[in-house]
Design an enzyme around this catalytic site. Sequence first.
Site, short mmCIF file in Angstrom:
data_model
loop_
_atom_site.label_atom_id
_atom_site.label_comp_id
_atom_site.label_asym_id
_atom_site.label_seq_id
_atom_site.Cartn_x
_atom_site.Cartn_y
_atom_site.Cartn_z
N LEU A 1 -11.04 -11.26 -0.54
CA LEU A 1 -11.50 -11.99 -1.72
C LEU A 1 -10.50 -13.09 -2.06
CD1 LEU A 1 -12.61 -9.04 -4.05
CD2 LEU A 1 -13.98 -10.29 -2.35
N LYS A 2 -11.02 -14.30 -2.21
CA LYS A 2 -10.18 -15.38 -2.71
C LYS A 2 -9.99 -15.16 -4.20
CE LYS A 2 -9.49 -18.16 0.77
NZ LYS A 2 -8.10 -18.32 1.24
N ASN B 1 -3.79 -18.19 -2.22
CA ASN B 1 -3.42 -19.55 -1.83
C ASN B 1 -2.41 -20.16 -2.82
OD1 ASN B 1 -6.55 -19.57 -0.51
ND2 ASN B 1 -4.89 -20.37 0.77
N GLU C 1 -2.27 -11.76 -0.12
CA GLU C 1 -1.86 -12.91 0.70
C GLU C 1 -1.40 -14.08 -0.16
OE1 GLU C 1 -4.99 -13.87 3.43
OE2 GLU C 1 -4.13 -15.79 4.03
N GLY D 1 -7.96 -18.04 9.49
CA GLY D 1 -9.04 -18.95 9.85
C GLY D 1 -8.97 -20.19 9.00
C1 NPQ Z 1 -6.66 -19.18 4.06
N1 NPQ Z 1 -8.86 -19.77 5.04
O1 NPQ Z 1 -6.54 -18.13 4.64
C2 NPQ Z 1 -7.67 -20.25 4.46
C3 NPQ Z 1 -7.78 -21.28 3.46
C4 NPQ Z 1 -8.72 -22.41 3.63
C5 NPQ Z 1 -10.83 -18.54 5.67
O2 NPQ Z 1 -9.70 -18.18 3.68
C6 NPQ Z 1 -11.25 -26.60 4.63
C7 NPQ Z 1 -10.23 -26.54 5.54
C8 NPQ Z 1 -11.40 -25.61 3.71
C9 NPQ Z 1 -9.34 -25.49 5.53
C10 NPQ Z 1 -10.64 -23.52 2.77
C11 NPQ Z 1 -9.74 -18.81 4.69
C12 NPQ Z 1 -10.51 -24.55 3.70
C13 NPQ Z 1 -9.47 -24.48 4.60
C14 NPQ Z 1 -9.74 -22.47 2.74
C15 NPQ Z 1 -8.60 -23.41 4.57
O3 NPQ Z 1 -5.87 -19.41 3.16
MG MG Z 2 -4.59 -17.68 3.28
#
Ligand code: NPQ
Ligand code: MG
Length: 385
Positions: A162-163, A191, A214, A291
């Site tokens: 979950l973000k 993030n 994370e 990803g």
């Molecule tokens: C992460 N990814 O783990 C990243 C963050 C992220 C799958 O959660 C465009 C390009 C939009 C890169 C959105 C996941 C994005 C991006 C999120 C990377 O933090």
């Molecule tokens: Mg991340």
Amino acid sequence: MKLAGIELRRVTMPLVAPFRTSFGTTSVRDVLLVRAVSDDAEGWGECVADSSPLYSPEFTDGCADVLRRFLVPALLRHGEMRASRVAAALGAVKGHRMAKAALEAAVLDAELRSRGESLAEHLGAARDRVPCGVSVGIMASVAELLAAVERFVAQGYLRIKLKIEPGWDVEPVRAVRERFGDGLALQADANAAYTLADADHLARLDAFGLTLLEQPLPAEDLRGHAELARRVRTPICLDESVESAAQAADAIALGACSVVNIKPGRVGGFLEARRIHDVCLAHRVPVWCGGMLETGVGRAANLALAALPGFTLPGDTSASDRYFAADLTEPFRLEDGHLAVPTGPGIGVSPLPERLSEITTWTEWLPARGAPNETGDRQRNCGDR
Ligand code: NPQ
Ligand code: MG
């Protein structure tokens, strides 16, 4: 391997749904692809930078510029090139890891294709399929989130991420835990949206048995993460903070994390990504493959990496349809919660020619000195972008 030149290419891929994180919302993926052309093979690399510098300082136009003006010329100065020498050839340029990673990936793919060796074999893969998780964006309501998680669980994803952000953390995590039970592997990704002043608040997540939390704090703040790790029970995982194997070793030594998310783009390439894996394995720190909303080109390569023995947690290596109605390559499909690791030479997949020309907005051919000019023109513009 003698390179004839490097092609830069911009493609636009609409997402199936907007993806919201603590740093912004994305509806369209604006991707820079790198194609390395040698005498007997061509290889593809995907630059994971976003169009705005919100996840990290890099962004797509900046990557194209540093590749065109500095990185590709530094590479093509050498008559002979191989993937294991790319990082050194680009070493005079500071930072710009996502741009460097894309160029190294393209050269590595070309080299492996000409040898008939798969990237998975080359990196030392220990399995032929990898368990997959999915990253679920911030939503307008908890009801909407539960419906999204329900769909992903039904599709077979083996863990849910979950973000989160301030104002969207304890309640959504509690709701998902209560609705899906303790058997669901669940984790959260901030993030970098919090500060150490939020430590007591983040400790409320301890009640929900998360696999990990994370990147709660800013990328630079390793000491803050170490302090936070002492104040919460949930294991801390770093993403944005780790850009090299040396930084991974520092973070582990400081106690700033007990898990590491590895993204080849963030750390400057697959070879540095493997070194981080090696450092973490030696310290018994579990790793998993992150990803960046990759097309099939980047996704294929990530699957090869995620097959290494230290990748003991499911990654954000989701199926193509998590993000795209139509992928750039043959789509990756989830089977029993896993994706198959490609077995063909190099990354094992190629862009579908029709799909590629459909979504290309711009290309630029950068020839090696004395090499024939592939497209006839040095530059061919397919749009105004
Ligand atoms: C992460 N990814 O783990 C990243 C963050 C992220 C799958 O959660 C465009 C390009 C939009 C890169 C959105 C996941 C994005 C991006 C999120 C990377 O933090
Ligand atoms: Mg991340």
